[in-house]
Write an enzyme that holds these catalytic residues in place. Structure first.
Site, PDB file in Angstrom:
ATOM      1  N   LYS A  88      17.274 -40.979 -17.013  1.00 15.19           N
ATOM      2  CA  LYS A  88      16.923 -40.186 -18.189  1.00 15.19           C
ATOM      3  C   LYS A  88      15.731 -40.749 -18.953  1.00 15.19           C
ATOM      4  CE  LYS A  88      20.163 -36.995 -17.957  1.00 15.19           C
ATOM      5  NZ  LYS A  88      19.770 -35.587 -17.684  1.00 15.19           N
ATOM      6  N   GLU A 110      20.268 -33.188 -27.117  1.00 16.09           N
ATOM      7  CA  GLU A 110      21.659 -32.936 -26.785  1.00 16.09           C
ATOM      8  C   GLU A 110      22.065 -33.971 -25.754  1.00 16.09           C
ATOM      9  OE1 GLU A 110      19.160 -31.437 -25.274  1.00 16.09           O
ATOM     10  OE2 GLU A 110      19.701 -31.908 -23.217  1.00 16.09           O
ATOM     11  N   SER A 376      21.378 -41.991  -9.604  1.00 13.00           N
ATOM     12  CA  SER A 376      20.707 -41.630 -10.858  1.00 13.00           C
ATOM     13  C   SER A 376      21.150 -42.463 -12.056  1.00 13.00           C
ATOM     14  CB  SER A 376      20.925 -40.146 -11.149  1.00 13.00           C
ATOM     15  OG  SER A 376      22.307 -39.850 -11.160  1.00 13.00           O
TER      16      SER A 376
END
Lengths: 393, 266
Positions: A88, A110, A376
């Site tokens: 991210k 969010e 990830s």
């Protein structure tokens, strides 16, 4: 590929937002165009990615996992080793620097699993920006550790009580905040979802994953992989890995969350089992009832617990460029345990879906073939939830 | 000329402004909505907005979100709202405008929605998450059946977009009073009157203002600058506390109080 002038990938994508936000999206698009042509911006971002995020992340040949599966060579793209523990940050670093250049003083985001929230809070702290993170109360309960991390980083975590109290509702609330504070607030969307230009912009910032993986594998083996595997919630880690291989003869496999199983209706497999509609500003696949109301999604992995998906994935599905499959909560847990025991790596429950699918995929390949899996995120955030389940058994 | 145009023309001739109340259809249930709507029409409203319930109303504040949820609980959907409109048509002439998010309309079918709406006597449609860039297909479908596609303009729009929206909209242009979501506010932005004057210079169609307006005093203050005023959450809040006949009368009295400052001042 680039979307058309109004942000469509084929028929998907676009901008379905209140008029109040349209000028902000147009401003963002302009600002993004300017920075993509700015060598200073690219230098600045590259510097932060190297010195602060810790890129490039390793492309790791997982020998024990390979041996256990008995098929193709499995390489893991170690996004779990990036700062904050997930991919991210690639996106929030880029968007944070963009927000700063646009003169915005406040970030909002969010978050579901909390990984994007943490990554946004991190960049806000680093760049000296105010930051509010919207998070469903159900996710706050499931991801206490990440809530604490965001608070320690100086962000406010705004609990969202509406709907299913998960990612979808957090995104509704973030959009409502953005409509209200659009003049000084920058909305950092965490996936390749939302209205144009977000799907393109987030993809471009995440494409560093695929670019690195491509170069790393080439250096090591002189060749391309046969297949890429990544989990898909909104789809940013998958898109980031896939996109730089778009024109190559490489198979793309996106793994969605089948939750309790597709027939139960209790899942998040938007591309596998959803239909076309508009949610959160874009036309894409959704989980919805025949009347167009959005259904609650379910996944053990909060980061996949979303009833929509990025529009470019919808386009990949329609054109057949990528395949989408789904694995259940139980299978994902097996994936989680498998990677922990064979390689000494705890994957995020989201990434565990991609690992889990390998057991089904491996028999199709032989030892000379290469598969890259996007790892990830790291699983520390999920230890409590996993322990609860395993101890309950 | 549509029914909406005729109302604005008639009011203009009388030196009056339009009161446009909003209620969510199916809140607390369809039959009560029908009776509330008739009371609203009888007590001085000039147009009536009926909200179509949606699971994710991202332009709405807590009051209308809650109303939407109450209606969804007993499965009130677009088709039910269209039928409600048809029933109302039998009892009142008030122009009915439906307000709903794009996805339910898309799933029902753009042309099908437009055709059914026209058949049930609906006059216009407001879709808050459909900006002009994406509205081409819907606008064409609506106009073909004689339905007015009503566009929203916002304080962030700027003169160029407002001009364009003024050309695309039918019936009236809905000006959003503030950057934000629906919901009663105690104070409206101080620059609103000036903005409305600017908007009316930029467009030829009637302009109605909505979002945040909840009292007769606010209506009175805005009246000189607009052709119509939309009041939603303040009414929906009364519906939320529904307790039978007395609530319907209370809503009627409130409508009368909101309309009073919009009538020609002696």
């Amino acid at each position: 590929m680039q979307p058309d002038r109004r942000g469509h990938f084929g028929k998907f994508g676009g901008r379905f937002v209140p008029e109040t936000l349209m000028p902000a999206l147009l401003e963002l698009e302009e600002a993004y165009k300017r920075i993509t042509r700015s060598p200073e911006f690219h230098q600045e971002l590259a510097w932060y990615l190297k010195e602060y995020v810790g890129r490039p992340t390793p492309l790791y040949l997982a020998r024990q996992l390979t041996e256990t599966l008995g098929g193709p060579q499995i390489y893991l793209k170690r996004e779990d080793l990036a700062h904050t523990g997930a991919h991210k940050i690639n996106n929030t670093m880029g968007q944070g620097l963009l927000a700063k250049r646009m003169g915005k003083r406040r970030l909002i985001a969010e978050t579901g699993a909390g990984q994007h929230g943490v990554a946004t809070a991190t960049v806000a702290a680093l760049l000296g920006l105010e930051c509010d993170i919207f998070m469903g109360t159900e996710d706050i309960r499931r991801q206490r550790l990440n809530v604490m991390r965001m608070k320690l980083l100086g962000s406010r975590v705004v609990p969202v009580e509406s709907g299913s109290c998960t990612l979808k509702d957090a995104m509704n609330e973030a959009i409502r905040d953005w409509v209200t504070n659009v003049r000084h607030t920058y909305y950092v969307i965490g996936s390749v979802a939302g209205p144009h230009p977000y799907p393109m912009l987030v993809r471009d910032f995440q494409a560093v994953i695929g670019k690195e993986a491509r170069a790393q594998l080439r250096r090591r083996t002189g060749r391309l992989p046969d297949a890429l595997v990544a989990c898909v919630g909104g789809g940013s880690n998958a898109m980031g890995l896939f996109h730089p291989f778009l024109k190559d003869p490489v198979r793309f496999i996106g793994v969605e969350a089948a939750g309790h199983g597709l027939p139960t209706g209790c899942h998040s497999a938007t591309l596998v089992a959803g239909t076309v509609g508009v949610l959160h500003g874009a036309l894409s696949y959704l989980l919805q009832n025949p009347w167009g109301n959005i259904c609650e999604a379910h996944s053990l992995a909060p980061g996949l617990d979303y009833p929509g998906v990025g529009p470019e994935h919808a386009y990949f599905k329609e054109t057949g460029r990528a395949e989408y499959v789904a694995v259940t909560d139980d299978e994902a847990l097996e994936g989680f345990k498998l990677l922990a025991r064979t390689e000494g790596i705890l994957p995020a429950l989201e990434s565990a879906h991609a690992i889990a699918y390998l057991s089904k995929l491996a028999p199709e390949y032989s030892a000379k073939d290469i598969i890259i899996v996007n790892l990830s995120g790291r699983g520390d955030k999920d230890v409590e939830a996993v322990a609860e389940i395993l101890e309950g058994e | 000329m549509t029914r909406i145009d005729r109302v604005f023309r008639r009011l203009k001739a009388k030196g009056e402004k339009a009161l446009i109340p909003f209620i969510t259809a199916g809140d607390p249930d369809l039959e009560t909505s029908r009776r509330i709507a008739l009371e609203i029409a009888a007590r001085g409203a000039d147009l009536l907005e009926l909200g179509i319930p949606f699971s994710d109303p991202l332009a709405d504040g807590p009051t209308i979100q809650a109303a939407s949820n109450r209606a969804l609980k007993h499965d009130v959907h677009l088709e039910d709202v269209l039928k409600l409109a048809g029933k109302l048509r039998a009892d009142t002439d008030i122009p009915l405008v439906l307000m709903g998010y794009y996805n339910p309309i898309l799933q029902y079918g753009l042309e099908r929605t437009a055709k059914e709406a026209a058949r049930q006597g609906v006059c216009g449609f407001i879709i808050p998450d459909l900006p002009l860039e994406e509205a081409g297909a819907w606008r064409a479908a609506a106009i073909k059946t004689g339905l007015a596609p009503i566009f929203l303009a916002a304080p962030t729009s700027g003169p160029e977009r407002i001009k364009k929206l003024g050309q695309l909209t039918k019936g009236f242009l809905y000006y959003v009073s503030l950057t934000g979501i629906t919901g009663a506010r105690t104070a409206l932005p101080p620059e609103l009157a000036q903005e409305l004057e600017d908007v009316r210079r930029l467009v030829r169609c009637p302009v109605a203002v909505g979002f945040g307006i909840s009292t007769p005093e606010q209506v009175r203050d805005l009246s000189p600058y607009v052709d119509g005023v939309v009041v939603g959450s303040a009414i929906v809040q009364k519906v939320a506390n529904y307790a039978g006949e007395s609530t319907i009368k209370e809503i009627g009295d409130f409508i009368a109080a909101l309309k009073a400052p919009l009538r020609r001042q002696p």
